[in-house]
Every structure is written in structure tokens, then in C-alpha cells.
Design a protein around this motif. Structure first.
Motif, PDB file in Angstrom:
ATOM      1  N   LYS A  16      -4.418  10.953  -5.501  1.00 54.93           N
ATOM      2  CA  LYS A  16      -3.301  10.321  -6.347  1.00 54.93           C
ATOM      3  C   LYS A  16      -2.880   8.821  -6.312  1.00 54.93           C
ATOM      4  O   LYS A  16      -1.893   8.296  -6.488  1.00 54.93           O
ATOM      5  CB  LYS A  16      -1.854  11.129  -5.980  1.00 54.93           C
ATOM      6  N   GLY A  17      -3.938   8.262  -5.267  1.00 60.78           N
ATOM      7  CA  GLY A  17      -3.720   6.814  -4.910  1.00 60.78           C
ATOM      8  C   GLY A  17      -3.041   6.467  -3.679  1.00 60.78           C
ATOM      9  O   GLY A  17      -2.581   5.590  -3.305  1.00 60.78           O
ATOM     10  N   VAL A  18      -2.788   7.753  -2.760  1.00 56.99           N
ATOM     11  CA  VAL A  18      -2.024   7.262  -1.498  1.00 56.99           C
ATOM     12  C   VAL A  18      -3.102   6.854  -0.504  1.00 56.99           C
ATOM     13  O   VAL A  18      -4.047   7.694  -0.297  1.00 56.99           O
ATOM     14  CB  VAL A  18      -1.232   8.617  -0.900  1.00 56.99           C
ATOM     15  N   VAL A  19      -2.806   5.918   0.324  1.00 60.08           N
ATOM     16  CA  VAL A  19      -4.024   5.172   0.951  1.00 60.08           C
ATOM     17  C   VAL A  19      -4.038   5.881   2.298  1.00 60.08           C
ATOM     18  O   VAL A  19      -4.986   6.234   2.961  1.00 60.08           O
ATOM     19  CB  VAL A  19      -3.746   3.784   1.385  1.00 60.08           C
ATOM     20  N   LYS A  20      -2.870   6.461   2.771  1.00 62.18           N
ATOM     21  CA  LYS A  20      -2.835   7.104   4.100  1.00 62.18           C
ATOM     22  C   LYS A  20      -1.611   8.015   4.283  1.00 62.18           C
ATOM     23  O   LYS A  20      -0.619   7.963   3.648  1.00 62.18           O
ATOM     24  CB  LYS A  20      -2.372   5.609   5.049  1.00 62.18           C
ATOM     25  N   ILE A  21      -1.947   9.250   5.138  1.00 61.14           N
ATOM     26  CA  ILE A  21      -0.820  10.020   5.331  1.00 61.14           C
ATOM     27  C   ILE A  21      -0.546  10.136   6.755  1.00 61.14           C
ATOM     28  O   ILE A  21      -1.573  10.299   7.368  1.00 61.14           O
ATOM     29  CB  ILE A  21      -1.339  11.460   4.741  1.00 61.14           C
ATOM     30  N   LEU A  22       0.654   9.853   7.255  1.00 63.87           N
ATOM     31  CA  LEU A  22       1.297   9.954   8.405  1.00 63.87           C
ATOM     32  C   LEU A  22       2.071  11.414   8.474  1.00 63.87           C
ATOM     33  O   LEU A  22       2.698  11.734   7.398  1.00 63.87           O
ATOM     34  CB  LEU A  22       1.990   8.763   8.655  1.00 63.87           C
ATOM     35  N   ALA A  23       2.114  11.897   9.550  1.00 65.29           N
ATOM     36  CA  ALA A  23       2.662  12.933   9.945  1.00 65.29           C
ATOM     37  C   ALA A  23       3.404  13.027  11.079  1.00 65.29           C
ATOM     38  O   ALA A  23       2.659  12.820  12.204  1.00 65.29           O
ATOM     39  CB  ALA A  23       1.935  14.201   9.596  1.00 65.29           C
ATOM     40  N   GLU A  37       0.917  -1.110   0.100  1.00 65.58           N
ATOM     41  CA  GLU A  37      -0.055  -0.016   0.009  1.00 65.58           C
ATOM     42  C   GLU A  37       0.852   1.403   0.117  1.00 65.58           C
ATOM     43  O   GLU A  37       1.884   1.371   0.496  1.00 65.58           O
ATOM     44  CB  GLU A  37      -0.892   0.205   1.476  1.00 65.58           C
ATOM     45  N   LEU A  38       0.397   2.303  -0.740  1.00 71.49           N
ATOM     46  CA  LEU A  38       1.110   3.596  -0.752  1.00 71.49           C
ATOM     47  C   LEU A  38       0.790   4.355   0.435  1.00 71.49           C
ATOM     48  O   LEU A  38      -0.365   4.666   0.680  1.00 71.49           O
ATOM     49  CB  LEU A  38       0.801   4.217  -2.115  1.00 71.49           C
ATOM     50  N   VAL A  39       1.829   4.600   1.117  1.00 74.49           N
ATOM     51  CA  VAL A  39       1.675   5.687   2.263  1.00 74.49           C
ATOM     52  C   VAL A  39       2.637   6.777   2.140  1.00 74.49           C
ATOM     53  O   VAL A  39       3.773   6.484   1.799  1.00 74.49           O
ATOM     54  CB  VAL A  39       2.282   4.942   3.820  1.00 74.49           C
TER      55      VAL A  39
END
Length: 578
Positions: free
Chosen positions: A341-348, A288-290
Motif C-alpha cells: 500500500k506504499g508503506v516504506v518501512k514497518i517498525l514494531a 516517507e510513509l512509515v
RNA sequence: CGGGGUGUAGCGCAGUUUGGUAGCGCGCUUGGUUUGGGACCAAGAGGUCGGGAGUUCAAAUCUCCCCACCCCGACCA
């Protein structure tokens, strides 16, 4: 020992095979020779160092209640099937077959064998706790053996396994080992730190690594100037700095930044500091893209990300040449509109939350946004601690600034729990007659690695500087002119006296010119050099030189033995524990 | 495993581009002179040029295959 009777083939030049300082010096000092990649012969002097380290380790293991035994190096595959590690361990396991086509391996570690023994022989809680250890060769078919003894495929290791009836018992065993390790490395004369580490795949709650501090170390550690806290950078938690949080939010603005891909280039192009940039990295986490966001001046800690996501593997997704795969331009990725754009999850990272009017990639080749504000312009799935600790960060315990050093891991202690005892069925009966799994711990020290680490830490341009207690010999004695019988008579006499006094001495009785013997003595790194020259003949004075400081003292012959004792004690004093 | 590099005397290296008697320094042996920081003079020994196959009158040198070792990366307790 006499040099003429020993095999000490020193080398004038650096063998091409060696790049690492310890590797070079051990080869040049005639202590080590390569047999195959990652496989070495220890020559007489090198083996003496190993034996001295082993002796210290034995004494401290025994003091802590450990009992030594010898386990097989060849282990049957069946035990590894039982623990489930035959398939898990992978190509690092040296495997072999016997003439009947049965599978075996060369032990990289001995949990299986020792647990097998204990399950057969230990039945009652009354037989616990049990601390069993062994010192012997271990094998790991490293993909890339390197750095000489620091990462070989065959190496000498001490492993102790603790067996307790419960967690409380394990805690006691663990503390005993922590103390024993501290004593061992102190007695070895090493500067080290015990650091909190990532327990990794082996599981278990607590684990400490013992790191010898050396600039050439593979691991980076942070430690506190105000308290005892120390940790592997991979493990060290970071606190989020919260400055700039009150600035007024401005309208987002698209700006052209042609050619500016890296944080530094963007910072320069737009004339902002890196702290005001949001760095966006894309990872493939189990497919998965993260996206992971950190401040421009920080680095992503992939281990923290991996642990947070609970995935098996993460890999950086965008690399030079792989842009087409996701339709995202390398160097211009940003959080705004990233989910489309298909990114499943954003962590910061927590620090990103407090950025105001930051700069971020616009997901368009050659463009960035100004005045980007978290939670207004993009949504973050999770804020957390995702960055790598840095020098100057505040200590998680006492908030003093952290410092950073490199280290070589020479030992690690683990709380294993019941992983192996459950898998192999190692149980005891408690007072009530209940069958309970034994609670285990394992505690390793790389003996040969410790030897190499000591050289990495103790050397100068002339050669090795051994700590007294692990030096191949404490004292080297030589006559300036081995053909001068007046000198050699004195030298022989002193040699005899020192041996009778129980001082560990080697006599360089070669008829070499003095320069050759001096150079060899420096290279090999004997802590004390005793020279019989003309002044010994005419004025009854012996020259005593310390390898570590270069200090030279002259002493009357009759005082030599007692003086040397004194010096040896002084050299040892800093690490005298009892 | 991916990328790069190196294999020539015990060690460090040159020679390979342009095919033509295998070299240098250190170390080693012998003799002599030396003896407070890797001495000097003289005479020597030591090589299947990593291995195999090929091209050629001729291969360390050109071609192909294999092997070993080192470095960077990935991986890992």
C-alpha cells in the motif's frame, strides 16, 4: 514591613485571565500583575519570593565554585550568525533593530555572549576550569504564552556555563552542578526529582531535568520505587514483556468488524483483550510513509521513533478526513500486506514480536484479521523500543515496578561539549602548546518558574502555603482589633522584638476587621501567623498558628521570640542540609 | 500557525437574540455603628460598552475591518 506602607492588592475573586492555580493565587495574593501576554510585573511580595530563591541559588552556585557576572540582555546578531543560531532559532527569538538598522535580539540564553567573552579572555588551560553564571531576564517569544509565570515570554533565569579543558573536567563540573541543584531545590522546600531527559536539538550526551512534582505539571515522569532511577516518559526505555510467546499459531481469518475502529471497540466487538491487538499507526517521516506497531494497550513514543529513524520530523499520517490520501481506512489499518500500500518501512515495538494469534486491521473498511502472527503473516523491518513507558513497567536499572507522576521542569543541566567553543573558536593552549577547544556545559534554573512551581505544589483552598525559606515573610503579626491600643502596643512591641531578632516579619497594621486579615494571611501564605488578641491583654498569651498544618499554640509574650525561632527551625528542619 | 471563545466601572458578571436614558455584586470615597474568619446602615464617586468605519432618527446591541486577551492543538529549552 508594615502592610499599610506596602502595596499588597489582594483580590477576592479569581481574575478571568487565569486558569492555572499558581497564576490565580499569585494574582489574588497581590504578588503578580499581567502587563502583556506572558509579561508580568512582580509586586513587592512576589519580588521578595524571587529574591529569596535567587539568594539560595547564589549561595549554592558560589559554594560550587561559580562566579557571578552580568551579561547583556541585548545581543548583536553577529554572535548569533557565528554560532549559526540566528537562522535556526526561529520566531521564538525576540529580534529588534537599532536606529542604524543593525540586527539585535533579546537574549533567550547566553551561550554566544559568554563564549565570546571567554574566547577573548581565556588563553591557557591553566585558567580552567571556569564556572561563570548570571541571573537575569531572558526572553522567548513563545507562540503561546500560558499558565502565568510557568510559561512567560519574559522570565528570570539563572544560567551557569562551565568551561573545562576536557571531558573529565566537564564530568566534574557537571557533578558539582547536579549536587548544587539538589541542594537548591531541597533548600527551597520543594519535592522534586532529577530525571534523565532527552537531550533534544541542543545535542550533547548527558542531561538531567529537575522536576518539581505537581499534578498540574506539563511533563510526565516515571520513577523507580526500588532505586534512584527517574526519567522523562519520553526518554524512559521500555523492556518488552514476553508472555504468550509459546501459544500455537492458528490460521489467519478475516472477520467483519463494522463500526469498530478504536482498539477498545475492536476488543469489545471481537471479545479479546487489548493486549491481543496489534495497533498500527502510520507516520510521515520526512515525507516517507512509515508504520509503527505497538500492542493495543500501549502508546507509540514518537520521540523514540524519530530518534530511531534519524529524521527531522514525523507526523501522524492518517487523520479523520485524510483517508483518501493513502487509500487506507482509518481504524482498519494493519501490517498484513501493508507494504503493497506504499508503506516504506514497518517498525514494531519489541512486545509485538511475542504476540500470538493477534487481531490486526485488514486494510479494508470494516474488516480485521484474527490469528495474525508476526514474522509469519508480515515482515517487520525493525523491532525496537517504540512505546511510551507506563506505570508498573519494570525499572531499567533494578526491575522494580515504576511509578508515574507529573512534574514541572525548573532546571536542566547539559553537557554541551565543544559545539559552541568550536563554532566561535574558543580555545586554550594545553601543556604541549596545542590549541584545544574548550569543553562546555550549561546549567539553567528558571527562577520565576520555580516560584510558580512552589505554588502549584504548595496550596490549599485558602491560598498559598510557602516553604519557609522562600516565603515573602516568615511571620505575619496582627492585632485582632487595630483600634484597641492595649492590643496594638503589644503588637508593636513584638514586631520590634522579632525584627531585632532577625526574623523576617510583616505587621498587618490595617484597621480591617480580623476576618479580612486572616483571609489575606491564608491567601498570601505566610508560614507563621502571630495574633495579638484579648488573651494577650488579659493573660499575656500570644496565638501562633502554622499555615501548613493549622496547628495553634499559645505562648507567653516573653517566650515568643525564642519559640518562633524554634518553630522556624523545625519547619526548615526537613530540608536542612548542613 | 490552525480551531474555539471572550472583550461592558479596579475585580467578577448581566444587558446584545428583538436597536430606544448603561445595570448588579464585590471593591473604592464620606459619615455612623461595629471588631476572633472576607460586617451593617446611609450617602457618593467611578464607563470613549476593546478600536475604527458603516447602516439608522437612534447602536453595548446590526454589518465590515482591525486589536487585545483566554482555552485546545501544533511547536519548543
Amino acid at each position: 514591613m508594615r502592610v499599610t506602607q506596602a502595596l499588597i492588592p489582594t483580590l477576592r475573586e479569581v481574575p478571568a485571565e487565569a486558569d492555572t492555580i499558581s497564576h490565580q493565587l499569585l494574582l489574588r495574593a497581590g504578588m503578580l500583575r499581567r502587563v502583556a501576554a506572558g509579561v508580568y510585573t512582580l509586586l513587592p511580595l512576589g519580588y521578595r519570593v524571587v529574591q529569596k530563591i535567587e539568594r539560595i541559588v547564589r549561595e549554592e552556585m558560589n559554594r560550587a565554585g561559580g562566579v557571578e557576572m552580568l551579561l547583556p540582555i541585548i545581543q548583536p546578531a553577529e554572535l548569533w550568525y557565528e554560532s549559526g543560531r540566528w537562522n535556526v532559532y526561529g520566531p521564538e527569538l525576540f529580534r529588534l533593530k537599532d536606529r542604524h538598522d543593525r540586527d539585535f535580539c533579546l537574549g533567550p540564553t547566553h551561550e554566544e555572549v559568554i563564549t565570546d567573552l571567554v574566547r577573548q579572555e581565556v588563553k591557557s588551560y591553566r585558567q580552567l576550569p571556569l564556572l561563570l553564571y548570571q541571573i537575569q531576564n531572558k526572553y522567548r517569544d513563545e507562540r503561546r504564552p500560558r499558565f502565568g509565570l510557568l510559561r512567560g515570554r519574559e522570565f528570570i533565569m539563572k544560567d551557569l556555563y562551565s568551561f573545562d579543558r576536557d571531558e573529565e573536567g566537564l564530568e566534574i563540573s557537571y557533578r558539582k552542578m547536579y549536587e548544587a541543584y539538589t541542594r537548591i531545590f531541597t533548600r527551597c522546600g520543594l519535592t522534586f526529582r532529577a530525571v534523565e531527559a532527552d537531550s533534544g536539538a541542543i545535542g550533547g550526551s548527558d542531561t538531567h531535568e529537575f522536576m518539581v512534582l505537581a499534578d498540574t505539571g506539563e511533563a510526565e515522569i516515571v520513577y523507580c520505587t526500588g532505586c534512584d532511577y527517574a526519567a522523562d516518559v519520553e526518554k524512559a526505555p521500555c523492556r518488552a514483556e514476553t508472555k504468550d510467546a509459546c501459544e500455537e499459531m492458528l490460521d489467519t481469518e478475516l472477520v467483519a468488524t463494522p463500526g469498530a475502529r478504536t482498539v477498545r471497540e475492536v476488543a469489545e466487538y471481537l471479545n479479546v483483550t487489548p493486549e491481543r491487538i496489534i495497533k498500527t499507526l502510520l507516520y510521515e517521516a520526512d515525507g516517507e510513509l512509515v508504520a509503527v506497531l505497538v500492542r493495543g494497550d500501549r502508546n507509540v513514543n514518537e520521540i523514540k521513533v524519530k530518534n530511531f529513524l534519524g529524521v527531522n520530523q514525523i507526523e501522524i499520517a492518517l487523520e479523520n478526513g485524510s483517508e483518501e490520501k493513502y487509500g487506507l481506512p482509518l481504524g482498519y489499518v494493519g501490517p498484513v500486506g501493508l507494504k503493497e500500500k506504499g508503506v516504506v518501512k514497518i517498525l514494531a515495538d519489541g512486545e509485538v514480536r511475542y504476540l500470538r494469534n493477534a487481531v490486526a486491521g485488514a486494510n479494508r473498511m470494516g474488516f480485521h484479521y484474527r490469528n495474525v502472527n508476526p514474522d509469519r503473516d508480515f515482515v517487520v523491518d525493525n523491532y525496537g523500543d517504540f512505546r511510551v513507558a507506563e506505570e508498573g513497567d519494570s525499572c531499567p536499572c533494578c526491575h522494580q515496578p515504576l511509578k508515574m507522576r507529573r512534574g514541572i521542569e525548573v532546571g536542566q543541566i547539559f553537557k554541551l561539549g565543544t559545539k559552541y567553543s568550536k563554532a566561535l573558536g574558543a580555545t586554550v593552549l594545553d601543556e604541549q602548546g596545542n590549541e584545544i577547544p574548550i569543553v562546555m556545559g550549561c546549567y539553567g534554573i528558571g527562577i520565576t518558574r520555580t516560584m510558580a512551581a512552589a505554588v502549584e505544589q504548595g496550596h490549599d483552598e485558602d491560598g498559598i502555603i510557602w516553604p519557609v525559606d522562600i516565603a515573602p515573610f516568615e511571620v505575619v503579626i496582627m492585632a485582632v482589633n487595630q483600634r484597641d491600643s492595649l492590643q496594638t502596643e503589644i503588637a508593636e512591641k513584638i514586631y520590634e522584638d522579632l525584627r531585632n531578632a532577625g526574623i523576617d516579619v510583616i505587621y498587618d497594621d490595617r484597621t480591617e476587621r480580623p476576618g479580612v486579615k486572616f483571609k489575606d494571611a491564608d491567601l498570601i501564605g505566610y508560614p507563621i501567623r502571630l495574633v495579638v488578641g484579648n488573651r494577650a491583654v488579659t493573660d499575656n498569651l500570644l496565638e501562633i498558628k502554622l499555615r501548613s498544618t493549622g496547628e495553634i499554640i499559645y505562648k507567653e509574650k516573653d517566650e515568643a521570640v525564642s519559640y518562633l525561632r524554634e518553630v522556624l527551625n523545625r519547619l526548615r528542619k526537613d530540608n536542612n542540609l548542613t
